[in-house]
Design a protein around this motif. Sequence first.
Motif, PDB file in Angstrom:
ATOM      1  N   ALA A  55       0.827  -1.204   0.000  1.00 11.74           N
ATOM      2  CA  ALA A  55       0.000   0.000   0.000  1.00 11.74           C
ATOM      3  C   ALA A  55       0.861   1.254   0.000  1.00 11.74           C
ATOM      4  O   ALA A  55       0.572   2.226  -0.715  1.00 11.74           O
ATOM      5  CB  ALA A  55      -0.933  -0.004   1.216  1.00 11.74           C
ATOM      6  N   ARG A  56       1.920   1.244   0.768  1.00 10.24           N
ATOM      7  CA  ARG A  56       2.819   2.406   0.821  1.00 10.24           C
ATOM      8  C   ARG A  56       3.534   2.595  -0.516  1.00 10.24           C
ATOM      9  O   ARG A  56       3.716   3.718  -0.982  1.00 10.24           O
ATOM     10  CB  ARG A  56       3.816   2.227   1.961  1.00 10.24           C
ATOM     11  CG  ARG A  56       3.167   2.387   3.334  1.00 10.24           C
ATOM     12  CD  ARG A  56       4.099   1.972   4.468  1.00 10.24           C
ATOM     13  NE  ARG A  56       3.497   2.255   5.766  1.00 10.24           N
ATOM     14  CZ  ARG A  56       3.907   1.726   6.919  1.00 10.24           C
ATOM     15  NH1 ARG A  56       4.937   0.879   6.933  1.00 10.24           N
ATOM     16  NH2 ARG A  56       3.304   2.037   8.050  1.00 10.24           N
ATOM     17  N   ARG A  57       3.935   1.498  -1.129  1.00  7.54           N
ATOM     18  CA  ARG A  57       4.617   1.581  -2.438  1.00  7.54           C
ATOM     19  C   ARG A  57       3.658   2.126  -3.507  1.00  7.54           C
ATOM     20  O   ARG A  57       4.037   2.985  -4.311  1.00  7.54           O
ATOM     21  CB  ARG A  57       5.123   0.183  -2.815  1.00  7.54           C
ATOM     22  CG  ARG A  57       5.723   0.076  -4.209  1.00  7.54           C
ATOM     23  CD  ARG A  57       6.257  -1.333  -4.466  1.00  7.54           C
ATOM     24  NE  ARG A  57       5.279  -2.366  -4.192  1.00  7.54           N
ATOM     25  CZ  ARG A  57       4.280  -2.700  -5.028  1.00  7.54           C
ATOM     26  NH1 ARG A  57       4.142  -2.058  -6.194  1.00  7.54           N
ATOM     27  NH2 ARG A  57       3.435  -3.660  -4.722  1.00  7.54           N
ATOM     28  N   ILE A  58       2.430   1.641  -3.514  1.00 11.78           N
ATOM     29  CA  ILE A  58       1.437   2.105  -4.491  1.00 11.78           C
ATOM     30  C   ILE A  58       1.116   3.575  -4.253  1.00 11.78           C
ATOM     31  O   ILE A  58       0.977   4.365  -5.196  1.00 11.78           O
ATOM     32  CB  ILE A  58       0.165   1.237  -4.399  1.00 11.78           C
ATOM     33  CG1 ILE A  58       0.488  -0.205  -4.794  1.00 11.78           C
ATOM     34  CG2 ILE A  58      -0.934   1.786  -5.302  1.00 11.78           C
ATOM     35  CD1 ILE A  58      -0.595  -1.205  -4.416  1.00 11.78           C
ATOM     36  N   ALA A  59       1.039   3.967  -2.980  1.00 13.58           N
ATOM     37  CA  ALA A  59       0.769   5.362  -2.653  1.00 13.58           C
ATOM     38  C   ALA A  59       1.888   6.270  -3.135  1.00 13.58           C
ATOM     39  O   ALA A  59       1.638   7.372  -3.659  1.00 13.58           O
ATOM     40  CB  ALA A  59       0.574   5.512  -1.143  1.00 13.58           C
ATOM     41  N   GLN A  60       3.119   5.840  -2.971  1.00 14.48           N
ATOM     42  CA  GLN A  60       4.245   6.661  -3.426  1.00 14.48           C
ATOM     43  C   GLN A  60       4.225   6.832  -4.941  1.00 14.48           C
ATOM     44  O   GLN A  60       4.570   7.897  -5.466  1.00 14.48           O
ATOM     45  CB  GLN A  60       5.566   6.033  -2.976  1.00 14.48           C
ATOM     46  CG  GLN A  60       5.819   6.149  -1.486  1.00 14.48           C
ATOM     47  CD  GLN A  60       5.776   7.584  -0.991  1.00 14.48           C
ATOM     48  OE1 GLN A  60       6.417   8.476  -1.569  1.00 14.48           O
ATOM     49  NE2 GLN A  60       5.026   7.821   0.074  1.00 14.48           N
ATOM     50  N   ALA A  61       3.815   5.787  -5.652  1.00 16.53           N
ATOM     51  CA  ALA A  61       3.714   5.896  -7.112  1.00 16.53           C
ATOM     52  C   ALA A  61       2.684   6.948  -7.497  1.00 16.53           C
ATOM     53  O   ALA A  61       2.914   7.747  -8.423  1.00 16.53           O
ATOM     54  CB  ALA A  61       3.335   4.536  -7.699  1.00 16.53           C
ATOM     55  N   ALA A  62       1.566   6.972  -6.799  1.00 19.52           N
ATOM     56  CA  ALA A  62       0.529   7.971  -7.091  1.00 19.52           C
ATOM     57  C   ALA A  62       0.996   9.377  -6.730  1.00 19.52           C
ATOM     58  O   ALA A  62       0.750  10.341  -7.467  1.00 19.52           O
ATOM     59  CB  ALA A  62      -0.756   7.628  -6.330  1.00 19.52           C
ATOM     60  N   LEU A  63       1.693   9.508  -5.599  1.00 27.68           N
ATOM     61  CA  LEU A  63       2.186  10.821  -5.165  1.00 27.68           C
ATOM     62  C   LEU A  63       3.182  11.421  -6.151  1.00 27.68           C
ATOM     63  O   LEU A  63       3.295  12.648  -6.257  1.00 27.68           O
ATOM     64  CB  LEU A  63       2.863  10.699  -3.800  1.00 27.68           C
ATOM     65  CG  LEU A  63       1.977  10.668  -2.560  1.00 27.68           C
ATOM     66  CD1 LEU A  63       2.838  10.428  -1.325  1.00 27.68           C
ATOM     67  CD2 LEU A  63       1.209  11.979  -2.413  1.00 27.68           C
ATOM     68  N   ALA A  64       3.904  10.577  -6.860  1.00 26.98           N
ATOM     69  CA  ALA A  64       4.930  11.065  -7.783  1.00 26.98           C
ATOM     70  C   ALA A  64       4.351  11.618  -9.071  1.00 26.98           C
ATOM     71  O   ALA A  64       5.067  12.224  -9.875  1.00 26.98           O
ATOM     72  CB  ALA A  64       5.911   9.938  -8.104  1.00 26.98           C
ATOM     73  N   ALA A  65       3.057  11.430  -9.290  1.00 27.09           N
ATOM     74  CA  ALA A  65       2.417  11.904 -10.526  1.00 27.09           C
ATOM     75  C   ALA A  65       2.147  13.404 -10.457  1.00 27.09           C
ATOM     76  O   ALA A  65       2.313  14.041  -9.412  1.00 27.09           O
ATOM     77  CB  ALA A  65       1.116  11.143 -10.747  1.00 27.09           C
ATOM     78  N   THR A  66       1.726  13.951 -11.589  1.00 27.96           N
ATOM     79  CA  THR A  66       1.472  15.396 -11.647  1.00 27.96           C
ATOM     80  C   THR A  66       0.005  15.747 -11.831  1.00 27.96           C
ATOM     81  O   THR A  66      -0.362  16.920 -11.770  1.00 27.96           O
ATOM     82  CB  THR A  66       2.281  16.029 -12.799  1.00 27.96           C
ATOM     83  OG1 THR A  66       1.937  15.374 -14.032  1.00 27.96           O
ATOM     84  CG2 THR A  66       3.774  15.897 -12.540  1.00 27.96           C
ATOM     85  N   ASP A  67      -0.839  14.765 -12.102  1.00 29.49           N
ATOM     86  CA  ASP A  67      -2.270  15.044 -12.235  1.00 29.49           C
ATOM     87  C   ASP A  67      -3.050  13.802 -11.822  1.00 29.49           C
ATOM     88  O   ASP A  67      -2.475  12.733 -11.587  1.00 29.49           O
ATOM     89  CB  ASP A  67      -2.641  15.481 -13.652  1.00 29.49           C
ATOM     90  CG  ASP A  67      -2.246  14.469 -14.717  1.00 29.49           C
ATOM     91  OD1 ASP A  67      -2.545  13.265 -14.532  1.00 29.49           O
ATOM     92  OD2 ASP A  67      -1.646  14.860 -15.733  1.00 29.49           O
ATOM     93  N   ALA A  68      -4.370  13.961 -11.734  1.00 31.32           N
ATOM     94  CA  ALA A  68      -5.206  12.877 -11.229  1.00 31.32           C
ATOM     95  C   ALA A  68      -5.155  11.635 -12.113  1.00 31.32           C
ATOM     96  O   ALA A  68      -5.033  10.510 -11.626  1.00 31.32           O
ATOM     97  CB  ALA A  68      -6.645  13.366 -11.070  1.00 31.32           C
ATOM     98  N   ALA A  69      -5.243  11.841 -13.420  1.00 29.15           N
ATOM     99  CA  ALA A  69      -5.265  10.695 -14.336  1.00 29.15           C
ATOM    100  C   ALA A  69      -3.967   9.902 -14.267  1.00 29.15           C
ATOM    101  O   ALA A  69      -3.982   8.658 -14.230  1.00 29.15           O
ATOM    102  CB  ALA A  69      -5.523  11.174 -15.759  1.00 29.15           C
ATOM    103  N   SER A  70      -2.854  10.603 -14.252  1.00 30.50           N
ATOM    104  CA  SER A  70      -1.569   9.885 -14.211  1.00 30.50           C
ATOM    105  C   SER A  70      -1.340   9.257 -12.840  1.00 30.50           C
ATOM    106  O   SER A  70      -0.692   8.210 -12.731  1.00 30.50           O
ATOM    107  CB  SER A  70      -0.410  10.822 -14.572  1.00 30.50           C
ATOM    108  OG  SER A  70      -0.360  11.948 -13.723  1.00 30.50           O
ATOM    109  N   ALA A  71      -1.890   9.854 -11.771  1.00 31.97           N
ATOM    110  CA  ALA A  71      -1.774   9.247 -10.439  1.00 31.97           C
ATOM    111  C   ALA A  71      -2.543   7.928 -10.388  1.00 31.97           C
ATOM    112  O   ALA A  71      -2.053   6.921  -9.849  1.00 31.97           O
ATOM    113  CB  ALA A  71      -2.311  10.204  -9.375  1.00 31.97           C
ATOM    114  N   ARG A  72      -3.734   7.928 -10.972  1.00 32.32           N
ATOM    115  CA  ARG A  72      -4.530   6.699 -11.009  1.00 32.32           C
ATOM    116  C   ARG A  72      -3.808   5.627 -11.838  1.00 32.32           C
ATOM    117  O   ARG A  72      -3.724   4.464 -11.435  1.00 32.32           O
ATOM    118  CB  ARG A  72      -5.909   6.993 -11.592  1.00 32.32           C
ATOM    119  CG  ARG A  72      -6.859   5.804 -11.547  1.00 32.32           C
ATOM    120  CD  ARG A  72      -8.188   6.116 -12.223  1.00 32.32           C
ATOM    121  NE  ARG A  72      -9.007   7.033 -11.448  1.00 32.32           N
ATOM    122  CZ  ARG A  72      -9.214   8.312 -11.755  1.00 32.32           C
ATOM    123  NH1 ARG A  72      -8.643   8.838 -12.843  1.00 32.32           N
ATOM    124  NH2 ARG A  72      -9.973   9.074 -11.009  1.00 32.32           N
ATOM    125  N   SER A  73      -3.271   6.029 -12.997  1.00 34.59           N
ATOM    126  CA  SER A  73      -2.562   5.080 -13.862  1.00 34.59           C
ATOM    127  C   SER A  73      -1.314   4.528 -13.176  1.00 34.59           C
ATOM    128  O   SER A  73      -1.028   3.327 -13.271  1.00 34.59           O
ATOM    129  CB  SER A  73      -2.170   5.761 -15.175  1.00 34.59           C
ATOM    130  OG  SER A  73      -3.304   6.139 -15.907  1.00 34.59           O
TER     131      SER A  73
END
Length: 551
Positions: free
Chosen positions: A525-543
Amino acid sequence: MGELRGVGIGLGVAQGPIARMAEPLPAPKDEKSERSLDDETARVKDAVAAVARELEERGAQAGGAARDVLEAQAMMAEDPSLEAEVATRLQAGKTGEFAVHDAFASFRDQLSAMGGYLGERAADLDDVAQRVIANLRGVPAPGVPEPGHPFVLVAKDLAPADTALLDLDMVLALVTSEGGPTSHTAILAREKSIVAVVGVTDATGLADGDTVIVDAAKGVVTTDPTDDELAQAQNRADERKSAASAPLTPGALSDGTAIPLLANLGKPEAAAQAVELGAEGVGLFRTEFLFLSSSQAPTVEQQRESYTKLLQAFPGQKVVVRALDAGADKPLAFLNDAHEENPALGLRGLRALRASEDILREQLTALAEADAATDADLWVMAPMVSTVEETEYFVALAREYGIKTAGVMVEVPSSALLADHVLKVADFASIGTNDLTQYTLAADRLLGSVSSFQDPWHPAVLRLIAETGQAGQANGKPVGICGEAAADPLLAVVLVGLGATSLSMAPTALADVRATLLDYSLDDARRIAQAALAATDAASARSAAQKAAGV
């Protein structure tokens, strides 16, 4: 094969032929009536009354959140100000059809300019006007098609009156070109467990009879699917159905980390269904229902009776009650009747309660008395807290009345950024992701024109949630999530990775979230969260989260 992308609601998958919603009725012409003023007035009065009664009946049949929405629409149809606007046009010799169309449009534009709750009601006016005009013309109101077989419903968006009474034996899934994760369509689809993908901008190109796969888990509508894809989708649907009938277990990750799954409730009567669906308690009990239907505040006795009924349904379990959250989208004449240019930024939530402290004191009295009469674990939180001083004020007042566990809602960026100080004072924090997203991205969560900004996957929102989660860990205080974001299964995993210790949602979302959490450990969960945090917008965070999660 092609793919159209939107925002999925839940984890469901369905397939079938498309049936599109009918286009709205054409606007009436601006022309003189051939009837007398009395005749036209009577026609309109009868049509409005008929539509209002139909909406009330649909609401009574549907129950739940749909009932509240439809009762509000019925009241809107018979609003005296709107009636006066129609009368003015009838007196000018216009037809009933044009008078209704023009008056409702004028009223809608006025409400749209106000934003917030009233702005959202403006969108509903179009549906009410269409129904009244259809009644005057003696034709069926535009609504859900009836092709005579199960179908995937495709629409620009759905009016609450249509969503409320969908025939779930016929409607396999919903696809809308507008709307976001907090739209009426999304909320009602979630409540009814309907497979849905909203905000599919290219959905207008889908044609009646075309077979599609609607995959809410991926937020994808597959056009021209192959036989293999149809078979895979059916297998997933069958597996999900089997999982839903599995024995209920407490919310937890694959490594055994407990994540209590709680229910968002608006009335005590909803408690039984929440328990049946596996709620481990209540993460958000909205007390507004006691106040919104009254011209004056309910008595301590009336409140105590409702709170006691709620607490009795959850013996030994946590029940988080939110103090009255009025103002902005829930105006109350007896609490704050002053006109505000921007009510979402005005005297709302705890601010309004401090300005009328007797109402807050009476509510705390009723809650303390209900707590003493039951054995649930009562937690009470203040809405719309934006400063440490407000936190100190509310916690001290709650203690004065014997409330053992007093916390705050984190709904504005300031409280998230100061969460380390806030949680030195408060016993817990609960993040309202709907409002936090609204205030972070400066986008009214009830205004359709900016619905694309209302996405809790946005990294700016996720960072504020992470700040709050870290503050909770540093202070040894729990941090819950009670906004719509908790009902998104993959986002729920991300929220846990950001530090959430419990998740609260519409009861019908519990099964999907419970099943998804079991697929991941806390490290995952922490790893997946960090991947989302590194994005720049909602769509790329979800992807990014989907890729990290392997889905």
